[in-house]
Design a protein around this motif. Structure first.
Motif, short mmCIF file in Angstrom:
data_model
loop_
_atom_site.label_atom_id
_atom_site.label_comp_id
_atom_site.label_asym_id
_atom_site.label_seq_id
_atom_site.Cartn_x
_atom_site.Cartn_y
_atom_site.Cartn_z
N ASP A 1 92.45 8.86 92.14
CA ASP A 1 91.19 8.87 92.89
C ASP A 1 91.37 8.19 94.25
O ASP A 1 90.86 8.70 95.27
CB ASP A 1 90.09 8.15 92.09
N GLU A 2 92.06 7.09 94.27
CA GLU A 2 92.28 6.39 95.53
C GLU A 2 93.07 7.27 96.50
O GLU A 2 92.75 7.36 97.69
CB GLU A 2 93.02 5.09 95.28
N VAL A 3 94.09 7.93 95.98
CA VAL A 3 94.91 8.82 96.82
C VAL A 3 94.08 9.99 97.32
O VAL A 3 94.11 10.32 98.52
CB VAL A 3 96.14 9.32 96.03
N PHE A 4 93.34 10.63 96.42
CA PHE A 4 92.57 11.83 96.80
C PHE A 4 91.56 11.50 97.89
O PHE A 4 91.47 12.21 98.90
CB PHE A 4 91.87 12.42 95.58
N TYR A 5 90.80 10.45 97.70
CA TYR A 5 89.74 10.14 98.67
C TYR A 5 90.28 9.53 99.96
O TYR A 5 89.58 9.46 100.97
CB TYR A 5 88.68 9.25 98.03
N THR A 6 91.55 9.12 99.94
CA THR A 6 92.20 8.69 101.18
C THR A 6 92.59 9.89 102.03
O THR A 6 92.42 9.88 103.26
CB THR A 6 93.46 7.85 100.87
N GLU B 1 95.13 42.47 88.98
CA GLU B 1 95.23 41.31 89.86
C GLU B 1 95.63 40.06 89.09
O GLU B 1 95.39 39.93 87.90
CB GLU B 1 93.89 41.07 90.57
N ALA B 2 96.27 39.13 89.80
CA ALA B 2 96.61 37.84 89.20
C ALA B 2 95.34 37.01 89.02
O ALA B 2 94.37 37.16 89.77
CB ALA B 2 97.60 37.11 90.10
N ASN B 3 95.35 36.14 88.04
CA ASN B 3 94.20 35.29 87.74
C ASN B 3 94.39 33.93 88.40
O ASN B 3 95.25 33.15 87.99
CB ASN B 3 94.03 35.15 86.23
N ILE B 4 93.59 33.64 89.40
CA ILE B 4 93.72 32.36 90.11
C ILE B 4 93.49 31.17 89.19
O ILE B 4 94.10 30.11 89.37
CB ILE B 4 92.77 32.31 91.33
N LEU B 5 92.66 31.34 88.16
CA LEU B 5 92.36 30.23 87.27
C LEU B 5 93.58 29.82 86.45
O LEU B 5 93.72 28.67 86.04
CB LEU B 5 91.20 30.58 86.35
N ASP B 6 94.48 30.78 86.19
CA ASP B 6 95.72 30.47 85.47
C ASP B 6 96.71 29.72 86.36
O ASP B 6 97.61 29.05 85.86
CB ASP B 6 96.39 31.76 84.98
N LEU B 7 96.53 29.87 87.69
CA LEU B 7 97.50 29.31 88.63
C LEU B 7 97.09 27.95 89.19
O LEU B 7 97.94 27.13 89.54
CB LEU B 7 97.72 30.29 89.79
N ILE B 8 95.78 27.72 89.29
CA ILE B 8 95.29 26.48 89.92
C ILE B 8 95.88 25.25 89.27
O ILE B 8 96.36 24.33 89.94
CB ILE B 8 93.75 26.43 89.86
N THR B 9 95.86 25.19 87.94
CA THR B 9 96.28 23.97 87.25
C THR B 9 97.79 23.80 87.21
O THR B 9 98.29 22.83 86.65
CB THR B 9 95.71 23.93 85.82
N LYS B 10 98.54 24.74 87.79
CA LYS B 10 99.99 24.57 87.92
C LYS B 10 100.34 23.79 89.19
O LYS B 10 101.50 23.42 89.38
CB LYS B 10 100.67 25.93 87.90
N VAL B 11 99.34 23.59 90.06
CA VAL B 11 99.54 22.79 91.27
C VAL B 11 99.07 21.37 90.96
O VAL B 11 97.93 21.16 90.56
CB VAL B 11 98.75 23.38 92.46
N LYS B 12 99.95 20.39 91.18
CA LYS B 12 99.66 19.03 90.74
C LYS B 12 98.37 18.48 91.34
O LYS B 12 97.59 17.82 90.65
CB LYS B 12 100.83 18.11 91.09
N LEU B 13 98.12 18.75 92.62
CA LEU B 13 96.90 18.25 93.25
C LEU B 13 95.66 18.75 92.51
O LEU B 13 94.76 17.97 92.17
CB LEU B 13 96.85 18.68 94.72
#
Length: 323
Positions: free
Chosen positions: A158-163, A219-231
């Protein structure tokens, strides 16, 4: 050749609506031919994010290379111009033209070896730009600090994200891509902007060419891909954040991205599409008869609605599983 072009106005020539660089896209990878135009027209009036100006162009080319005569003008048909991400873009929106601006080429918020600062003896600009294309800015220290902190397991997320991020901008960017099914935006085709006097990074959407691939293929499913990105994964793991994203997606789906708004834009495009897509060379570039093509275009608002329902199901499932 029938391809996309970048045109730069010569010094001394008056700019067109403040633009001296033109990205005119033949949209050969977009079966709808209107993906970037429609997406940026929908984004245009959103809070917390900035899009890019777009125009339909009817392009004519006079080839003087083979003779000394004036030559004829030949129609190359329908193109879409999308505004260049540069200092003029930043200046026209009251943003810091001396800030950093990158375009994602193969970027998922990882601190990969290609990303080094210019004072590093191993810095290689060509390698750097295989990950992030440098649009503006010469020093990459702030980018590298952000990536280092995001990927540090000992840092409080949280500290990193909001920074480093503006939450309203981040949620809007995610929601836009979810509703439009822009799976490519997980790692490419978006922009990162950082004002010179701030540590905060803003995500700006740019390329939407693949959002209507469903017109000719699965088409590819963006919802399957989002959680593969650490951020994105870490953000959605924090308590209350999935609810924030759901609220933003719903707000856009029933407001700026509503069926009525999409239908109004499509209606405004139809005179141009009817005129130019029935003429050479566009009439031979379509993957289907024009009437069938228009029937697909008429389904776009329904497909955005389907993306909203798919996201709602995904959200409810993860909520019930306690994620």
């Amino acid at each position: 050749a029938l391809k996309s072009y970048r045109i730069k106005m010569m010094d001394g020539i008056e700019a067109y609506e403040g633009q001296a660089v033109f990205n005119i896209d033949k949209n050969l990878g977009d079966p709808s031919r209107i993906a970037n135009k429609l997406a940026h027209d929908l984004i245009k009036n959103l809070d917390d994010i900035t899009g890019f100006r777009t125009d339909f162009f009817h392009v004519f080319i006079r080839d003087l290379s083979s003779s000394g005569t004036e030559g004829e003008l030949y129609s190359y048909g329908l193109y879409t111009h999308i505004e260049q991400p540069n200092k003029a873009y930043l200046r026209s929106r009251g943003l810091d033209e001396n800030g950093n601006l990158y375009r994602a080429e193969n970027f998922d918020f990882q601190l990969v070896p290609q990303l080094k600062n210019i004072d590093d003896p191993e810095y290689n600009e060509r390698e750097f730009e295989t990950v992030l294309d440098i649009r503006e800015g010469k020093d990459h220290a702030k980018l590298l600090n952000m990536l280092k902190d995001i990927n540090d397991p000992d840092k409080d997320f949280d500290e990193v994200f909001y920074t480093y991020f503006n939450e309203d901008n981040y949620l809007t960017w995610l929601a836009v891509n979810i509703l439009l099914g822009n799976a490519d935006a997980v790692s490419e085709g978006f922009l990162l902007y950082n004002p010179g006097n701030s540590p905060v990074w803003y995500l700006l959407p740019w390329n939407f060419e693949g959002i209507f691939s469903w017109m000719k293929e699965e088409e590819a499913n963006i919802l399957d891909l989002i959680t593969k990105v650490k951020l994105h994964k870490k953000y959605l793991e924090q308590e209350g954040n999935p609810e924030k994203l759901f609220k933003k997606v719903k707000e856009l789906a029933f407001g700026p991205f509503s069926s009525d708004k999409v239908k109004a834009l499509k209606k405004s495009y139809k005179p141009v599409l009817s005129e130019l897509l029935n003429l050479y060379p566009d009439n031979v570039l379509l993957d289907m008869p024009f009437a069938e093509y228009m029937a697909y275009v008429d389904l776009i608002d329904e497909h955005i609605g389907m993306n909203y329902r798919t996201f709602t199901d995904w959200y409810e499932k993860n909520k019930n599983e306690g994620r």
